[in-house]
Design a protein around this motif. Structure first.
Motif, PDB file in Angstrom:
ATOM      1  N   GLY A  55       0.833  -1.197   0.000  1.00  0.00           N
ATOM      2  CA  GLY A  55       0.000   0.000   0.000  1.00  0.00           C
ATOM      3  C   GLY A  55       0.863   1.240   0.000  1.00  0.00           C
ATOM      4  O   GLY A  55       2.082   1.167  -0.213  1.00  0.00           O
ATOM      5  N   PRO A  56       0.254   2.398   0.237  1.00  0.00           N
ATOM      6  CA  PRO A  56       0.968   3.680   0.152  1.00  0.00           C
ATOM      7  C   PRO A  56       1.865   3.961   1.348  1.00  0.00           C
ATOM      8  O   PRO A  56       1.561   4.805   2.196  1.00  0.00           O
ATOM      9  CB  PRO A  56      -0.181   4.689   0.061  1.00  0.00           C
ATOM     10  N   VAL A  57       2.979   3.234   1.423  1.00  0.00           N
ATOM     11  CA  VAL A  57       3.992   3.501   2.450  1.00  0.00           C
ATOM     12  C   VAL A  57       5.345   3.605   1.770  1.00  0.00           C
ATOM     13  O   VAL A  57       5.532   3.154   0.640  1.00  0.00           O
ATOM     14  CB  VAL A  57       4.027   2.386   3.517  1.00  0.00           C
ATOM     15  N   SER A  58       6.303   4.187   2.446  1.00  0.00           N
ATOM     16  CA  SER A  58       7.650   4.286   1.916  1.00  0.00           C
ATOM     17  C   SER A  58       8.235   2.899   1.723  1.00  0.00           C
ATOM     18  O   SER A  58       8.110   2.042   2.607  1.00  0.00           O
ATOM     19  CB  SER A  58       8.527   5.094   2.873  1.00  0.00           C
ATOM     20  N   PRO A  59       8.875   2.616   0.581  1.00  0.00           N
ATOM     21  CA  PRO A  59       9.486   1.301   0.391  1.00  0.00           C
ATOM     22  C   PRO A  59      10.479   0.942   1.495  1.00  0.00           C
ATOM     23  O   PRO A  59      10.609  -0.230   1.855  1.00  0.00           O
ATOM     24  CB  PRO A  59      10.195   1.443  -0.962  1.00  0.00           C
ATOM     25  N   GLU A  60      11.178   1.938   2.032  1.00  0.00           N
ATOM     26  CA  GLU A  60      12.142   1.661   3.101  1.00  0.00           C
ATOM     27  C   GLU A  60      11.471   1.106   4.356  1.00  0.00           C
ATOM     28  O   GLU A  60      12.131   0.486   5.189  1.00  0.00           O
ATOM     29  CB  GLU A  60      12.923   2.930   3.459  1.00  0.00           C
ATOM     30  N   ALA A  61      10.160   1.302   4.476  1.00  0.00           N
ATOM     31  CA  ALA A  61       9.444   0.825   5.658  1.00  0.00           C
ATOM     32  C   ALA A  61       9.208  -0.676   5.629  1.00  0.00           C
ATOM     33  O   ALA A  61       8.977  -1.287   6.669  1.00  0.00           O
ATOM     34  CB  ALA A  61       8.102   1.549   5.783  1.00  0.00           C
ATOM     35  N   CYS A  62       9.282  -1.306   4.438  1.00  0.00           N
ATOM     36  CA  CYS A  62       8.958  -2.737   4.355  1.00  0.00           C
ATOM     37  C   CYS A  62       9.901  -3.533   3.466  1.00  0.00           C
ATOM     38  O   CYS A  62       9.748  -4.757   3.362  1.00  0.00           O
ATOM     39  CB  CYS A  62       7.520  -2.924   3.893  1.00  0.00           C
ATOM     40  N   LEU A  63      10.857  -2.875   2.820  1.00  0.00           N
ATOM     41  CA  LEU A  63      11.795  -3.578   1.950  1.00  0.00           C
ATOM     42  C   LEU A  63      13.216  -3.395   2.471  1.00  0.00           C
ATOM     43  O   LEU A  63      13.630  -2.270   2.781  1.00  0.00           O
ATOM     44  CB  LEU A  63      11.713  -3.046   0.517  1.00  0.00           C
ATOM     45  N   PRO A  64      13.988  -4.474   2.568  1.00  0.00           N
ATOM     46  CA  PRO A  64      15.359  -4.366   3.055  1.00  0.00           C
ATOM     47  C   PRO A  64      16.272  -3.678   2.037  1.00  0.00           C
ATOM     48  O   PRO A  64      15.962  -3.640   0.838  1.00  0.00           O
ATOM     49  CB  PRO A  64      15.770  -5.820   3.292  1.00  0.00           C
ATOM     50  N   PRO A  65      17.413  -3.164   2.482  1.00  0.00           N
ATOM     51  CA  PRO A  65      18.334  -2.461   1.578  1.00  0.00           C
ATOM     52  C   PRO A  65      18.761  -3.291   0.373  1.00  0.00           C
ATOM     53  O   PRO A  65      18.901  -2.756  -0.732  1.00  0.00           O
ATOM     54  CB  PRO A  65      19.522  -2.125   2.486  1.00  0.00           C
ATOM     55  N   ASP A  66      18.980  -4.599   0.555  1.00  0.00           N
ATOM     56  CA  ASP A  66      19.433  -5.425  -0.568  1.00  0.00           C
ATOM     57  C   ASP A  66      18.383  -5.512  -1.671  1.00  0.00           C
ATOM     58  O   ASP A  66      18.717  -5.520  -2.858  1.00  0.00           O
ATOM     59  CB  ASP A  66      19.781  -6.839  -0.083  1.00  0.00           C
ATOM     60  N   THR A  67      17.110  -5.588  -1.290  1.00  0.00           N
ATOM     61  CA  THR A  67      16.037  -5.615  -2.286  1.00  0.00           C
ATOM     62  C   THR A  67      15.982  -4.302  -3.048  1.00  0.00           C
ATOM     63  O   THR A  67      15.874  -4.277  -4.283  1.00  0.00           O
ATOM     64  CB  THR A  67      14.686  -5.893  -1.609  1.00  0.00           C
ATOM     65  N   LEU A  68      16.079  -3.199  -2.330  1.00  0.00           N
ATOM     66  CA  LEU A  68      16.058  -1.886  -2.977  1.00  0.00           C
ATOM     67  C   LEU A  68      17.261  -1.707  -3.886  1.00  0.00           C
ATOM     68  O   LEU A  68      17.151  -1.134  -4.981  1.00  0.00           O
ATOM     69  CB  LEU A  68      16.025  -0.789  -1.915  1.00  0.00           C
ATOM     70  N   ALA A  69      18.412  -2.206  -3.465  1.00  0.00           N
ATOM     71  CA  ALA A  69      19.628  -2.059  -4.266  1.00  0.00           C
ATOM     72  C   ALA A  69      19.496  -2.773  -5.605  1.00  0.00           C
ATOM     73  O   ALA A  69      19.909  -2.251  -6.645  1.00  0.00           O
ATOM     74  CB  ALA A  69      20.838  -2.592  -3.497  1.00  0.00           C
ATOM     75  N   VAL A  70      18.896  -3.971  -5.610  1.00  0.00           N
ATOM     76  CA  VAL A  70      18.698  -4.694  -6.868  1.00  0.00           C
ATOM     77  C   VAL A  70      17.736  -3.932  -7.766  1.00  0.00           C
ATOM     78  O   VAL A  70      17.996  -3.750  -8.974  1.00  0.00           O
ATOM     79  CB  VAL A  70      18.173  -6.119  -6.603  1.00  0.00           C
ATOM     80  N   ALA A  71      16.630  -3.473  -7.210  1.00  0.00           N
ATOM     81  CA  ALA A  71      15.644  -2.737  -8.015  1.00  0.00           C
ATOM     82  C   ALA A  71      16.257  -1.497  -8.649  1.00  0.00           C
ATOM     83  O   ALA A  71      15.933  -1.142  -9.788  1.00  0.00           O
ATOM     84  CB  ALA A  71      14.448  -2.356  -7.147  1.00  0.00           C
ATOM     85  N   ARG A  72      17.168  -0.844  -7.940  1.00  0.00           N
ATOM     86  CA  ARG A  72      17.756   0.410  -8.424  1.00  0.00           C
ATOM     87  C   ARG A  72      18.796   0.198  -9.516  1.00  0.00           C
ATOM     88  O   ARG A  72      19.061   1.122 -10.299  1.00  0.00           O
ATOM     89  CB  ARG A  72      18.381   1.160  -7.247  1.00  0.00           C
ATOM     90  N   ARG A  73      19.384  -0.985  -9.584  1.00  0.00           N
ATOM     91  CA  ARG A  73      20.438  -1.195 -10.585  1.00  0.00           C
ATOM     92  C   ARG A  73      19.920  -1.807 -11.883  1.00  0.00           C
ATOM     93  O   ARG A  73      20.624  -1.797 -12.903  1.00  0.00           O
ATOM     94  CB  ARG A  73      21.566  -2.048 -10.010  1.00  0.00           C
TER      95      ARG A  73
END
Length: 233
Positions: free
Chosen positions: A12-30
């Motif tokens: 839902g409408p929350v910041s991704p950092e609130a429910c996704l770990p750094p490694d998941t975000l890092a993959v999505a960003r690259r």
């Protein structure tokens, strides 16, 4: 060899950092190649995740309930060309109650590595918080929308739960959630347990497990909300 990454997104409408770990975000960003259920929603997710490239420059292909089976193989082309690809659902974990499972199977057939990343699953969150048995459970997706098929299915699930001592999980769309809760409360035996989870992982989340009879006239509590239901005895 290129890898198909299964990238969860918020429920839902929350910041991704609130429910996704750094490694998941890092993959999505690259990554710059994605297969998604809906392009507009995926662009919003990737922007919120802080993707460094202009969102419109990303290679985004759709895979949803309207995608013909014959088109699945073509979605593997970037992977075969050496590009890592991210698979995104509309919400939560891709390929779980999600058409993206077809791409995952296609990747396995071609011996393409598949890597699931960590993120929220409404189904598992609901099961964890339900108090119902987690040793044996079955997820059924959506129940029939119309009667008498819906009530017949509810009775079948109750019988299975009793016979196998297994929790029965299913979900419902916001516009039908209240009607399904009414059907559960009036169809099930009064003592059968019903767990109702709404807005899981969000600030407005609500999770409660009560006997079926206690849910009578409580349909307003789930109206217009995506619900994960659990049934147990």
């Amino acid at each position: 060899m290129a890898t198909l990454y299964l990238i969860p997104v918020p429920l839902g409408p929350v910041s991704p950092e609130a429910c996704l770990p750094p490694d998941t975000l890092a993959v999505a960003r690259r990554l710059d190649h994605f297969v998604v259920e809906r392009a507009k929603t995926a662009r919003a997710h990737l922007k919120a995740m802080g993707h460094p490239l202009p969102i419109q420059s990303l290679n985004i292909e759709e895979l949803n309930e309207h995608t013909p089976a014959a088109a699945i193989a073509a979605l593997l082309a970037p992977l075969k060309a050496g590009h890592d690809v991210g698979l995104l659902s509309e919400a939560g974990c891709p390929a779980v109650a999600d058409p993206g499972a077809a791409l995952v199977m296609a990747a396995h057939r071609e011996n393409i590595p598949v890597l699931p990343l960590i993120g929220p699953s409404s189904i598992l969150l609901a099961l964890m918080a339900s108090g119902l048995g987690g040793q044996r459970f079955t997820f059924h997706g959506y129940l029939p929308a119309k009667e008498p098929e819906r009530s017949q299915k509810i009775r079948e699930l109750e019988k299975t739960a009793r016979k196998e001592n297994a929790t029965q999980l299913f979900i419902e769309t916001p516009y039908r959630s209240a009607a399904l809760l009414d059907a559960l409360a009036t169809t099930l035996a009064p003592e059968t347990w019903v767990s109702v989870g709404t807005d899981l992982s969000l600030p407005t989340q609500s999770i409660a497990t009560r006997p079926a009879k206690a849910w009578l006239e409580k349909s307003a509590s789930v109206k217009d909300r995506l619900v994960v239901f659990g049934l147990g005895v």
